[in-house]
Design a protein around this motif. Structure first.
Motif, PDB file in Angstrom:
ATOM      1  N   ASP A  53       6.383  10.835  -3.743  1.00  0.00           N
ATOM      2  CA  ASP A  53       7.520  11.473  -4.445  1.00  0.00           C
ATOM      3  C   ASP A  53       8.770  10.751  -4.528  1.00  0.00           C
ATOM      4  O   ASP A  53       8.833   9.933  -3.552  1.00  0.00           O
ATOM      5  CB  ASP A  53       7.703  13.099  -3.512  1.00  0.00           C
ATOM      6  CG  ASP A  53       6.755  13.891  -3.765  1.00  0.00           C
ATOM      7  OD1 ASP A  53       5.695  13.627  -4.730  1.00  0.00           O
ATOM      8  OD2 ASP A  53       6.473  14.785  -3.080  1.00  0.00           O
ATOM      9  N   GLY A  54       9.733  11.027  -5.488  1.00  0.00           N
ATOM     10  CA  GLY A  54      10.812   9.968  -5.417  1.00  0.00           C
ATOM     11  C   GLY A  54      11.874  10.880  -6.379  1.00  0.00           C
ATOM     12  O   GLY A  54      11.517  11.953  -7.212  1.00  0.00           O
ATOM     13  N   SER A 103       0.730  -1.194   0.045  1.00  0.00           N
ATOM     14  CA  SER A 103       0.065   0.014  -0.017  1.00  0.00           C
ATOM     15  C   SER A 103       1.028   1.375   0.005  1.00  0.00           C
ATOM     16  O   SER A 103       1.908   0.950   0.570  1.00  0.00           O
ATOM     17  CB  SER A 103      -0.765   0.242   1.097  1.00  0.00           C
ATOM     18  OG  SER A 103      -1.510   1.168   1.431  1.00  0.00           O
ATOM     19  N   PRO A 104       0.360   2.238  -0.591  1.00  0.00           N
ATOM     20  CA  PRO A 104       1.161   3.695  -0.664  1.00  0.00           C
ATOM     21  C   PRO A 104       1.585   3.950   0.835  1.00  0.00           C
ATOM     22  O   PRO A 104       2.624   4.606   1.087  1.00  0.00           O
ATOM     23  CB  PRO A 104       0.312   4.846  -1.415  1.00  0.00           C
ATOM     24  CG  PRO A 104      -0.354   3.740  -2.428  1.00  0.00           C
ATOM     25  CD  PRO A 104      -0.751   2.463  -1.471  1.00  0.00           C
ATOM     26  N   ASP A 105       0.630   3.824   1.740  1.00  0.00           N
ATOM     27  CA  ASP A 105       0.952   4.316   3.088  1.00  0.00           C
ATOM     28  C   ASP A 105       2.050   3.449   3.807  1.00  0.00           C
ATOM     29  O   ASP A 105       2.697   3.882   4.833  1.00  0.00           O
ATOM     30  CB  ASP A 105      -0.361   3.854   3.750  1.00  0.00           C
ATOM     31  CG  ASP A 105      -1.420   4.848   3.550  1.00  0.00           C
ATOM     32  OD1 ASP A 105      -1.222   6.094   3.077  1.00  0.00           O
ATOM     33  OD2 ASP A 105      -2.712   4.439   3.802  1.00  0.00           O
ATOM     34  N   ASP A 106       2.485   2.278   3.358  1.00  0.00           N
ATOM     35  CA  ASP A 106       3.591   1.622   3.835  1.00  0.00           C
ATOM     36  C   ASP A 106       5.143   1.802   3.078  1.00  0.00           C
ATOM     37  O   ASP A 106       5.986   1.197   3.314  1.00  0.00           O
ATOM     38  CB  ASP A 106       3.234   0.041   3.351  1.00  0.00           C
ATOM     39  CG  ASP A 106       2.056  -0.519   4.282  1.00  0.00           C
ATOM     40  OD1 ASP A 106       1.976   0.201   5.257  1.00  0.00           O
ATOM     41  OD2 ASP A 106       1.571  -1.313   3.655  1.00  0.00           O
ATOM     42  N   LEU A 107       4.877   2.776   2.159  1.00  0.00           N
ATOM     43  CA  LEU A 107       6.217   3.260   1.341  1.00  0.00           C
ATOM     44  C   LEU A 107       7.036   4.292   2.609  1.00  0.00           C
ATOM     45  O   LEU A 107       6.610   4.826   3.334  1.00  0.00           O
ATOM     46  CB  LEU A 107       5.988   3.929   0.207  1.00  0.00           C
ATOM     47  CG  LEU A 107       5.291   3.234  -0.870  1.00  0.00           C
ATOM     48  CD1 LEU A 107       5.016   4.411  -2.036  1.00  0.00           C
ATOM     49  CD2 LEU A 107       6.428   2.190  -1.412  1.00  0.00           C
ATOM     50  N   GLY A 108       8.169   3.794   2.595  1.00  0.00           N
ATOM     51  CA  GLY A 108       9.137   4.408   3.279  1.00  0.00           C
ATOM     52  C   GLY A 108      10.115   5.251   2.684  1.00  0.00           C
ATOM     53  O   GLY A 108      10.666   4.847   1.557  1.00  0.00           O
ATOM     54  N   PRO A 123       6.877  10.003   2.522  1.00  0.00           N
ATOM     55  CA  PRO A 123       6.060   9.154   2.627  1.00  0.00           C
ATOM     56  C   PRO A 123       4.954   9.724   1.832  1.00  0.00           C
ATOM     57  O   PRO A 123       4.516  10.939   1.539  1.00  0.00           O
ATOM     58  CB  PRO A 123       5.694   9.240   4.235  1.00  0.00           C
ATOM     59  CG  PRO A 123       6.931   9.674   4.689  1.00  0.00           C
ATOM     60  CD  PRO A 123       7.622  10.598   3.700  1.00  0.00           C
ATOM     61  N   ALA A 124       3.838   8.769   1.464  1.00  0.00           N
ATOM     62  CA  ALA A 124       2.594   9.155   0.806  1.00  0.00           C
ATOM     63  C   ALA A 124       1.864  10.319   1.531  1.00  0.00           C
ATOM     64  O   ALA A 124       1.198  11.217   0.705  1.00  0.00           O
ATOM     65  CB  ALA A 124       1.964   7.926   0.555  1.00  0.00           C
ATOM     66  N   ALA A 125       1.695  10.331   2.708  1.00  0.00           N
ATOM     67  CA  ALA A 125       0.946  11.366   3.463  1.00  0.00           C
ATOM     68  C   ALA A 125       1.577  12.727   3.296  1.00  0.00           C
ATOM     69  O   ALA A 125       1.093  13.680   3.647  1.00  0.00           O
ATOM     70  CB  ALA A 125       0.945  11.104   4.998  1.00  0.00           C
TER      71      ALA A 125
END
Length: 686
Positions: free
Chosen positions: A179-180, A158-163, A227-229
């Motif tokens: 963002d990256g 999930s996008p929320d789990d991206l670090g 992070p996505a947030a």
């Protein structure tokens, strides 16, 4: 409706705790106020038909009373709660009028008032909810899942789990979940949904990728930087939702009028009823007239005239890639009659390139480039990046021999002039002509400046070694954008710290007649007043090194602010895209929105000014005033919705040919540097 007009729940309009915004129903028929109004309208229509059909008067009156009670259920509870908390609003005026009409036996008029007022409340709620949903739909650009490389395997999360630091795999046609920065691969990125520019941008290793961007080329590997947030997309939504709460001058004016107007109306109605009872023949007729005055003078349309327009206009601007920080910024932007444009990063691409190297007998080309790079090794200035990039070029110091230079010691910036430092015990200076004497290179330096290049001179122990010419290409759409700003009746000036010759050349290519060059950041701020000549002025810069001027101007506009936190937070308006044609489009949108605000405020005041005298002298009855008053409110809502419409701009979806004045410069043994392809990098500029 604002804190003056009591909606379904007055606690949501002022003084309450912060809550997640209520986006409201997504369908018109799901709006509670409209559902209740429909039920009440059916009951009222049934009663009227029954009366015409000869039904008993008791049945007709009872049905009309039920219709009035049903319609009043939308606003009476909220008005009473507001009164308990010391808030007196339009809902209370409508409650008094409805109760008074029932007490006088005018059940049909009470029901009509309730139905129309509930319809207006429901339309307002739906309109505000729709604009909020349109803005928050930006978050829907984030895909529900993302592919990342972990422990040598590709997994779906999930996008929320991206670090931060995760390796995100972005295949052709997929959207970025956050963002990256690109690690490997080259592609084209479609940023249309974020910046409003439909032309994809080329991107490769080291370039930024923003949440919601569509990969239009080959697969790439992206290192997550947020992070996505906390992604740029999430920040945009957050900033614009905050902007809804900021009141502009027009909204403050409407509030200043409406707040004292409510108690004044109650006093006026009481005077009409009291004096009429004392001196009139029929006391009940004067009480009824007082109720008519109460409805006629209610500032409901005035209270919603500006905030509803602001919500619609700010939401529409955000969909075009422009963040407008609320009503104050929107109104000031609509009043602008002069625009000051920074040169670097605004009129130009902000990608300077070395276009020429001049030398004296004291050093050769390689040594001049190496010593200049030694002074600029730790600088983030655009000119420094151009010099450092030249050390890796085939004609520069050369990557095959290593960096070719060692960073200088004791490097000190001299604001507005250049830098000093030491290397191998020798004192070095690198800076603009005037601070350093060009000596025998004076004529060639002048030629470079006339051709639009910025020249820096290098000196060692007081001896001139050479000069490096750097040019930042004009944006290909700059001339068109300036012409469109002028078509709006807005004067344009250019402010730059560059030398007058370079500034004049670039200004001529862009079609700008007023040029101020050789400026320090504080000088720009001081020039805004003479340029404005008493008119509202906007300053357009990058949001970082133009901070004094952006803060001094009536409206500060950050150009190309996507991914730049400082620009988004400090500017009144942030243009997310790099295409300068966003500027005239945003100015036109703000001007049109301001006209709508003024129309709504003027129309609302005119309605009150006409209805109150007619109601006071008894020309208009309660039913007539109710219909006119609520119809005016509906018209205000519909007019405000016009601010949510955006005009298509075909030019933003097409490539622009380079201006005829653009040409390469080659002096001495310097290389001709062709303009670099447009890239997706939007790093913070200093």
């Amino acid at each position: 409706m604002s804190d003056v007009c009591c909606g379904p729940d007055p606690d949501r309009t002022g003084g309450g705790t912060a809550e997640q915004p209520d986006d409201g129903p997504d369908r018109l028929w799901r709006v509670r106020e409209l559902q209740v109004a429909a039920v009440a309208a059916v009951l009222l229509a049934g009663a009227l038909i029954g009366g015409l059909a000869g039904a008993q008067e008791r049945v007709v009156d009872g049905t009309q009373l039920v219709a009035a009670v049903v319609a009043a259920s939308c606003f009476v509870p909220g008005a009473l709660r507001g009164l308990r908390h010391g808030r007196v609003g339009v809902g209370l005026l409508m409650t008094i009028a409805a109760v008074g009409a029932v007490a006088l036996g005018q059940f049909a008029e009470a029901a009509l008032l309730g139905v129309l007022f509930s319809i207006a409340e429901g339309l307002e709620r739906y309109t505000v909810g729709r604009t909020r949903r349109g803005l928050r739909a930006l978050l829907g650009l984030v895909p529900p899942t993302a592919s990342v490389l972990r422990d040598g395997r590709e997994v779906t999360v999930s996008p929320d789990d991206l670090g931060v630091g995760d390796a995100l795999v972005l295949r052709p046609g997929e959207r970025a979940a956050t963002d990256g920065r690109i690690r490997t691969g080259r592609t084209s990125l479609d940023l249309a949904a974020i910046t409003g520019e439909s032309v994809p941008v080329e991107a490769g290793p080291g370039d930024d990728v923003f949440a919601g961007a569509i990969n239009g080329g080959s697969a790439i590997e992206v290192e997550v930087t947020a992070p996505a947030a906390d992604s740029s997309l999430a920040r945009i939504v957050h900033v614009v939702e905050q902007a809804r709460e900021r009141k502009g001058a027009g909204q403050r004016l409407a509030d200043r009028i409406a707040r004292p107007l409510v108690p004044a109306i109650m006093v006026l109605a009481a005077l009409v009823a009291g004096l009429g009872t004392l001196f009139g023949d029929d006391p009940m007729a004067w009480v009824e007239r007082a109720l008519v005055v109460l409805v006629a003078a209610s500032p409901c349309a005035l209270a919603i005239s500006v905030p509803l327009t602001v919500v619609a206009a700010v939401g529409a601007a955000s969909r075009q890639g422009a963040l407008v920080k609320g009503g104050a910024a929107l109104e000031e932007l609509g009043r602008v009659r002069a625009v000051a444009l920074d040169k670097t990063g605004t009129l130009t691409r902000n990608r300077p390139e070395v276009v020429g190297v001049l030398t004296t007998g004291a050093a050769d080309r390689r040594e001049v480039v190496a010593l200049a790079a030694a002074l600029e090794a730790r600088s983030e200035h655009p000119l420094a990046r151009a010099v450092l990039a030249e050390t890796d070029s085939p004609t520069g110091v050369g990557p095959d021999d290593g960096p070719g230079f060692r960073p200088a010691d004791d490097v000190t910036a001299v604001p507005g002039n250049g830098v000093t430092g030491t290397s191998d015990g020798a004192a070095l200076r690198l800076g603009r002509p005037g601070w350093i004497d060009p000596g025998p290179l004076a004529d060639e330096v002048a030629q470079l400046q006339v051709a639009g290049a910025t020249v820096v001179l290098l000196e060692r122990d007081g001896t001139l070694l050479g000069a490096i010419a750097v040019r930042d290409e004009l944006r290909p759409e700059a001339a068109e954008a300036v012409a469109r700003i002028r078509d709006l009746g807005i004067d344009v000036a250019m402010l730059t710290g560059d030398n007058p010759r370079t500034a004049a050349t670039l200004a001529g290519q862009a079609g700008i007649g007023t040029v101020h060059a050789g400026l320090r950041p504080t000088d720009k701020a001081g020039l805004l007043a003479p340029i404005a000549r008493g008119r509202p002025i906007a300053m357009v810069g990058d949001g970082v090194n133009d901070a004094p001027a952006l803060a001094t101007a009536d409206v500060g506009i950050a150009m190309g602010a996507m991914g730049t936190d400082v620009a988004i937070e400090t500017a009144d308006v942030a243009l997310m895209g790099e295409d300068l044609r966003h500027l005239p489009r945003t100015l036109d949108h703000a001007r049109r929105s301001r006209r709508i605000m003024l129309q709504n405020v003027g129309g609302s005041l005119a309605i009150i000014g006409v209805l109150v005298p007619l109601a006071t002298v008894g020309v208009l009855g309660l039913a007539t005033v109710v219909v006119i008053h609520e119809a005016a409110e509906v018209l205000v809502i519909l007019n405000a919705l016009r601010a949510a419409r955006t005009r298509p701009d075909p030019g933003l979806g097409t490539a622009v040919a380079a201006p005829a004045g653009d040409r390469q410069v080659s002096v001495g043994d310097g290389p001709c540097c062709a303009p670099a392809p447009r890239r997706a990098s939007h790093r913070a500029r200093t």
